[in-house]
Design a protein around this motif. Structure first.
Motif, PDB file in Angstrom:
ATOM      1  N   LEU A  69       0.836  -1.201   0.000  1.00  0.00           N
ATOM      2  CA  LEU A  69       0.000   0.000   0.000  1.00  0.00           C
ATOM      3  C   LEU A  69       0.870   1.250   0.000  1.00  0.00           C
ATOM      4  CD1 LEU A  69      -2.832   1.182   0.106  1.00  0.00           C
ATOM      5  CD2 LEU A  69      -2.745   1.035   2.607  1.00  0.00           C
ATOM      6  N   ASN A  70       1.954   1.224   0.780  1.00  0.00           N
ATOM      7  CA  ASN A  70       2.866   2.374   0.808  1.00  0.00           C
ATOM      8  C   ASN A  70       3.500   2.603  -0.561  1.00  0.00           C
ATOM      9  OD1 ASN A  70       2.381   2.818   3.510  1.00  0.00           O
ATOM     10  ND2 ASN A  70       4.154   1.664   4.219  1.00  0.00           N
ATOM     11  N   ILE A  71       3.863   1.507  -1.244  1.00  0.00           N
ATOM     12  CA  ILE A  71       4.444   1.624  -2.583  1.00  0.00           C
ATOM     13  C   ILE A  71       3.424   2.229  -3.552  1.00  0.00           C
ATOM     14  CG2 ILE A  71       5.213   0.286  -4.596  1.00  0.00           C
ATOM     15  CD1 ILE A  71       6.591  -1.619  -2.638  1.00  0.00           C
ATOM     16  N   ALA A  72       2.185   1.721  -3.493  1.00  0.00           N
ATOM     17  CA  ALA A  72       1.141   2.245  -4.390  1.00  0.00           C
ATOM     18  C   ALA A  72       0.915   3.734  -4.151  1.00  0.00           C
ATOM     19  CB  ALA A  72      -0.158   1.472  -4.166  1.00  0.00           C
ATOM     20  N   ASN A  73       0.857   4.119  -2.880  1.00  0.00           N
ATOM     21  CA  ASN A  73       0.639   5.538  -2.567  1.00  0.00           C
ATOM     22  C   ASN A  73       1.833   6.395  -2.995  1.00  0.00           C
ATOM     23  OD1 ASN A  73      -1.887   5.051  -1.456  1.00  0.00           O
ATOM     24  ND2 ASN A  73      -1.072   4.735   0.601  1.00  0.00           N
ATOM     25  N   THR A  74       3.042   5.855  -2.840  1.00  0.00           N
ATOM     26  CA  THR A  74       4.236   6.614  -3.228  1.00  0.00           C
ATOM     27  C   THR A  74       4.316   6.775  -4.739  1.00  0.00           C
ATOM     28  OG1 THR A  74       5.425   5.783  -1.283  1.00  0.00           O
ATOM     29  CG2 THR A  74       6.753   6.711  -3.069  1.00  0.00           C
ATOM     30  N   ILE A  75       3.971   5.713  -5.470  1.00  0.00           N
ATOM     31  CA  ILE A  75       3.947   5.813  -6.940  1.00  0.00           C
ATOM     32  C   ILE A  75       2.952   6.890  -7.376  1.00  0.00           C
ATOM     33  CG2 ILE A  75       3.232   4.605  -9.041  1.00  0.00           C
ATOM     34  CD1 ILE A  75       4.441   2.074  -7.863  1.00  0.00           C
ATOM     35  N   GLY A  76       1.850   7.005  -6.653  1.00  0.00           N
ATOM     36  CA  GLY A  76       0.854   8.022  -6.983  1.00  0.00           C
ATOM     37  C   GLY A  76       1.409   9.434  -6.907  1.00  0.00           C
ATOM     38  N   LEU A  77       2.449   9.630  -6.082  1.00  0.00           N
ATOM     39  CA  LEU A  77       3.051  10.960  -5.943  1.00  0.00           C
ATOM     40  C   LEU A  77       3.830  11.379  -7.186  1.00  0.00           C
ATOM     41  CD1 LEU A  77       4.380  10.678  -2.260  1.00  0.00           C
ATOM     42  CD2 LEU A  77       2.255  11.742  -3.059  1.00  0.00           C
ATOM     43  N   PHE A  78       4.140  10.412  -8.063  1.00  0.00           N
ATOM     44  CA  PHE A  78       4.873  10.731  -9.282  1.00  0.00           C
ATOM     45  C   PHE A  78       3.963  11.394 -10.333  1.00  0.00           C
ATOM     46  CE2 PHE A  78       7.687   7.796  -7.321  1.00  0.00           C
ATOM     47  CZ  PHE A  78       8.953   8.051  -7.820  1.00  0.00           C
ATOM     48  N   TYR A  79       2.666  11.390 -10.090  1.00  0.00           N
ATOM     49  CA  TYR A  79       1.708  11.931 -11.061  1.00  0.00           C
ATOM     50  C   TYR A  79       1.101  13.226 -10.532  1.00  0.00           C
ATOM     51  CZ  TYR A  79       2.148   7.289 -13.095  1.00  0.00           C
ATOM     52  OH  TYR A  79       2.646   6.141 -13.655  1.00  0.00           O
ATOM     53  N   ASP A  80       0.667  14.065 -11.454  1.00  0.00           N
ATOM     54  CA  ASP A  80       0.051  15.338 -11.089  1.00  0.00           C
ATOM     55  C   ASP A  80      -1.022  15.680 -12.124  1.00  0.00           C
ATOM     56  OD1 ASP A  80       1.497  16.227 -13.326  1.00  0.00           O
ATOM     57  OD2 ASP A  80       3.180  16.884 -12.078  1.00  0.00           O
ATOM     58  N   ASP A  81      -1.418  16.973 -12.167  1.00  0.00           N
ATOM     59  CA  ASP A  81      -2.469  17.377 -13.097  1.00  0.00           C
ATOM     60  C   ASP A  81      -2.032  17.274 -14.554  1.00  0.00           C
ATOM     61  OD1 ASP A  81      -4.068  17.876 -10.955  1.00  0.00           O
ATOM     62  OD2 ASP A  81      -3.607  20.024 -10.842  1.00  0.00           O
ATOM     63  N   TRP A  82      -0.724  17.321 -14.794  1.00  0.00           N
ATOM     64  CA  TRP A  82      -0.235  17.281 -16.177  1.00  0.00           C
ATOM     65  C   TRP A  82       0.029  15.842 -16.635  1.00  0.00           C
ATOM     66  CZ3 TRP A  82       1.182  21.002 -12.662  1.00  0.00           C
ATOM     67  CH2 TRP A  82       0.832  22.316 -12.998  1.00  0.00           C
ATOM     68  N   VAL A  83       0.504  15.037 -15.710  1.00  0.00           N
ATOM     69  CA  VAL A  83       0.765  13.622 -16.024  1.00  0.00           C
ATOM     70  C   VAL A  83      -0.065  12.794 -15.058  1.00  0.00           C
ATOM     71  CG1 VAL A  83       2.478  11.798 -16.258  1.00  0.00           C
ATOM     72  CG2 VAL A  83       3.098  14.175 -16.766  1.00  0.00           C
ATOM     73  N   THR A  84      -1.156  12.251 -15.552  1.00  0.00           N
ATOM     74  CA  THR A  84      -2.064  11.513 -14.675  1.00  0.00           C
ATOM     75  C   THR A  84      -1.790  10.008 -14.730  1.00  0.00           C
ATOM     76  OG1 THR A  84      -3.725  11.339 -16.423  1.00  0.00           O
ATOM     77  CG2 THR A  84      -3.876  13.231 -14.939  1.00  0.00           C
ATOM     78  N   MET A  85      -2.107   9.349 -13.648  1.00  0.00           N
ATOM     79  CA  MET A  85      -1.942   7.896 -13.570  1.00  0.00           C
ATOM     80  C   MET A  85      -3.000   7.220 -14.434  1.00  0.00           C
ATOM     81  SD  MET A  85      -2.127   5.402 -10.202  1.00  0.00           S
ATOM     82  CE  MET A  85      -0.669   6.109  -9.427  1.00  0.00           C
ATOM     83  N   ASN A  86      -2.578   6.185 -15.155  1.00  0.00           N
ATOM     84  CA  ASN A  86      -3.543   5.485 -15.999  1.00  0.00           C
ATOM     85  C   ASN A  86      -4.475   4.616 -15.152  1.00  0.00           C
ATOM     86  OD1 ASN A  86      -2.135   3.170 -15.322  1.00  0.00           O
ATOM     87  ND2 ASN A  86      -0.943   3.151 -17.222  1.00  0.00           N
ATOM     88  N   GLN A  87      -5.443   4.003 -15.807  1.00  0.00           N
ATOM     89  CA  GLN A  87      -6.441   3.217 -15.090  1.00  0.00           C
ATOM     90  C   GLN A  87      -5.820   2.013 -14.384  1.00  0.00           C
ATOM     91  OE1 GLN A  87      -9.667   4.128 -14.727  1.00  0.00           O
ATOM     92  NE2 GLN A  87      -9.793   2.434 -13.255  1.00  0.00           N
ATOM     93  N   GLY A  88      -4.812   1.429 -15.017  1.00  0.00           N
ATOM     94  CA  GLY A  88      -4.151   0.281 -14.402  1.00  0.00           C
ATOM     95  C   GLY A  88      -3.531   0.634 -13.064  1.00  0.00           C
ATOM     96  N   GLY A  89      -2.887   1.789 -12.986  1.00  0.00           N
ATOM     97  CA  GLY A  89      -2.281   2.234 -11.735  1.00  0.00           C
ATOM     98  C   GLY A  89      -3.326   2.484 -10.662  1.00  0.00           C
ATOM     99  N   ARG A  90      -4.447   3.097 -11.063  1.00  0.00           N
ATOM    100  CA  ARG A  90      -5.513   3.365 -10.089  1.00  0.00           C
ATOM    101  C   ARG A  90      -6.145   2.056  -9.611  1.00  0.00           C
ATOM    102  NH1 ARG A  90      -6.393   7.613 -13.806  1.00  0.00           N
ATOM    103  NH2 ARG A  90      -8.061   6.458 -14.871  1.00  0.00           N
ATOM    104  N   ASP A  91      -6.301   1.106 -10.558  1.00  0.00           N
ATOM    105  CA  ASP A  91      -6.856  -0.198 -10.161  1.00  0.00           C
ATOM    106  C   ASP A  91      -5.922  -0.924  -9.192  1.00  0.00           C
ATOM    107  OD1 ASP A  91      -9.037   0.264 -11.736  1.00  0.00           O
ATOM    108  OD2 ASP A  91      -8.338  -0.956 -13.433  1.00  0.00           O
ATOM    109  N   TYR A  92      -4.630  -0.810  -9.431  1.00  0.00           N
ATOM    110  CA  TYR A  92      -3.661  -1.467  -8.550  1.00  0.00           C
ATOM    111  C   TYR A  92      -3.767  -0.904  -7.133  1.00  0.00           C
ATOM    112  CZ  TYR A  92       0.775  -2.768  -6.414  1.00  0.00           C
ATOM    113  OH  TYR A  92       1.729  -3.241  -5.550  1.00  0.00           O
ATOM    114  N   THR A  93      -3.863   0.412  -7.044  1.00  0.00           N
ATOM    115  CA  THR A  93      -3.991   1.039  -5.717  1.00  0.00           C
ATOM    116  C   THR A  93      -5.251   0.551  -5.011  1.00  0.00           C
ATOM    117  OG1 THR A  93      -2.837   3.028  -6.492  1.00  0.00           O
ATOM    118  CG2 THR A  93      -4.162   3.228  -4.490  1.00  0.00           C
ATOM    119  N   LYS A  94      -6.338   0.456  -5.747  1.00  0.00           N
ATOM    120  CA  LYS A  94      -7.600   0.000  -5.161  1.00  0.00           C
ATOM    121  C   LYS A  94      -7.488  -1.444  -4.690  1.00  0.00           C
ATOM    122  CE  LYS A  94     -11.937   0.366  -4.072  1.00  0.00           C
ATOM    123  NZ  LYS A  94     -12.354   1.216  -2.944  1.00  0.00           N
ATOM    124  N   VAL A  95      -6.856  -2.288  -5.514  1.00  0.00           N
ATOM    125  CA  VAL A  95      -6.694  -3.705  -5.144  1.00  0.00           C
ATOM    126  C   VAL A  95      -5.861  -3.834  -3.873  1.00  0.00           C
ATOM    127  CG1 VAL A  95      -5.468  -5.819  -5.822  1.00  0.00           C
ATOM    128  CG2 VAL A  95      -7.035  -4.723  -7.417  1.00  0.00           C
TER     129      VAL A  95
END
Length: 257
Positions: A69-95
């Motif tokens: 969970l910490n890894i998923a949340n940290t990876i999320g910090l690499f994205y912002d309003d200009w570069v958004t996380m794709n659906q796969g990344g969001r699904d991984y965080t949810k899982v």
């Protein structure tokens, strides 16, 4: 009065112990009891270690989902309003969030009820048994002390003819109290050791089933993401990483100036 009586007996027992160490008073040995109590002490040591390792197993499962969970949340910090996380990344965080929650609720509860708590209940008997052993030791000291008094009166008869019969009566009473408790322990200690297998078997089975459930849940949740991450060979993945590194090396900041 009771306090003073108990204090006096403890003082006498301490004196008997010192005399036994000095060889002035004989020490009664019971090899059968010693063997059974040694087996119990070995079992106690192993069970305490098992309790510790079982708790470590649960902590490890918690730590794994927490780290994911910490890894998923940290990876999320690499994205912002200009570069958004794709659906796969969001699904991984949810899982991973679901896995972490399942571990903290269902698996944690099952592990405690079927493994940790039964082990703790078994271990809780050892302090009571050790207290009974201490009481036996005290009665043994009383018996050895009483026997010593009888021998002294036989070797050096007293002017009071009633002292020897009284000492013998006290020795008989001390022997009965000691042997009564000693017999109970000799009979019960092996039973405690023998019961370890039928008692621990259900917990061991629960441990295997809990680990299976944890692994199965992890697999099923992560398997849902297979469409989001295209399958490719290890060589292809390495090639993609090398391509990105080449782009980085071409940058001026990386030394090409």
């Amino acid at each position: 009065m009771s306090f003073l009586h108990g204090f006096k007996k403890n003082l006498n027992r301490a004196g008997t112990t010192l005399k036994q160490r000095a060889g002035a008073v004989d020490h009664t040995e019971d090899s059968e009891f010693n063997d059974e109590y040694e087996r119990l002490k070995i079992l106690e040591k192993k069970l305490n270690k098992l309790c510790k390792e079982a708790k470590g197993c649960l902590d490890a499962m918690r730590a794994m989902t927490k780290s994911q969970l910490n890894i998923a949340n940290t990876i999320g910090l690499f994205y912002d309003d200009w570069v958004t996380m794709n659906q796969g990344g969001r699904d991984y965080t949810k899982v991973i969030e679901n896995l972490d929650e399942t571990t903290k609720t269902e698996i944690d509860k099952a592990f405690r009820l079927t493994i940790l708590e039964p082990l703790a209940r078994f271990c809780a008997y050892f302090p009571e048994i050790n207290e009974a052993v201490k009481r036996r030791h005290k009665k043994l000291l009383d018996y050895d002390s009483a026997q010593s008094k009888v021998r002294k009166l036989i070797d050096r008869p007293s002017e009071d003819p009633s002292r020897l019969p009284r000492a013998e009566q006290e020795a008989d009473l001390a022997r009965e109290m000691y042997e009564g408790l000693n017999t109970i322990l000799i009979n019960d200690l092996p039973r405690v050791v023998e019961l370890r297998v039928p008692y621990l078997d259900p917990s061991f089975e629960a441990l295997v089933k809990t680990q299976l459930q944890f692994s199965k849940s992890t697999y099923e949740e992560l398997y849902q993401l297979r469409q989001a991450f295209p399958s490719e060979s290890e060589l292809a993945a390495d090639r993609r990483a090398d391509d990105v590194l080449k782009e980085m090396r071409s940058l001026t900041i990386c030394g090409n100036y």
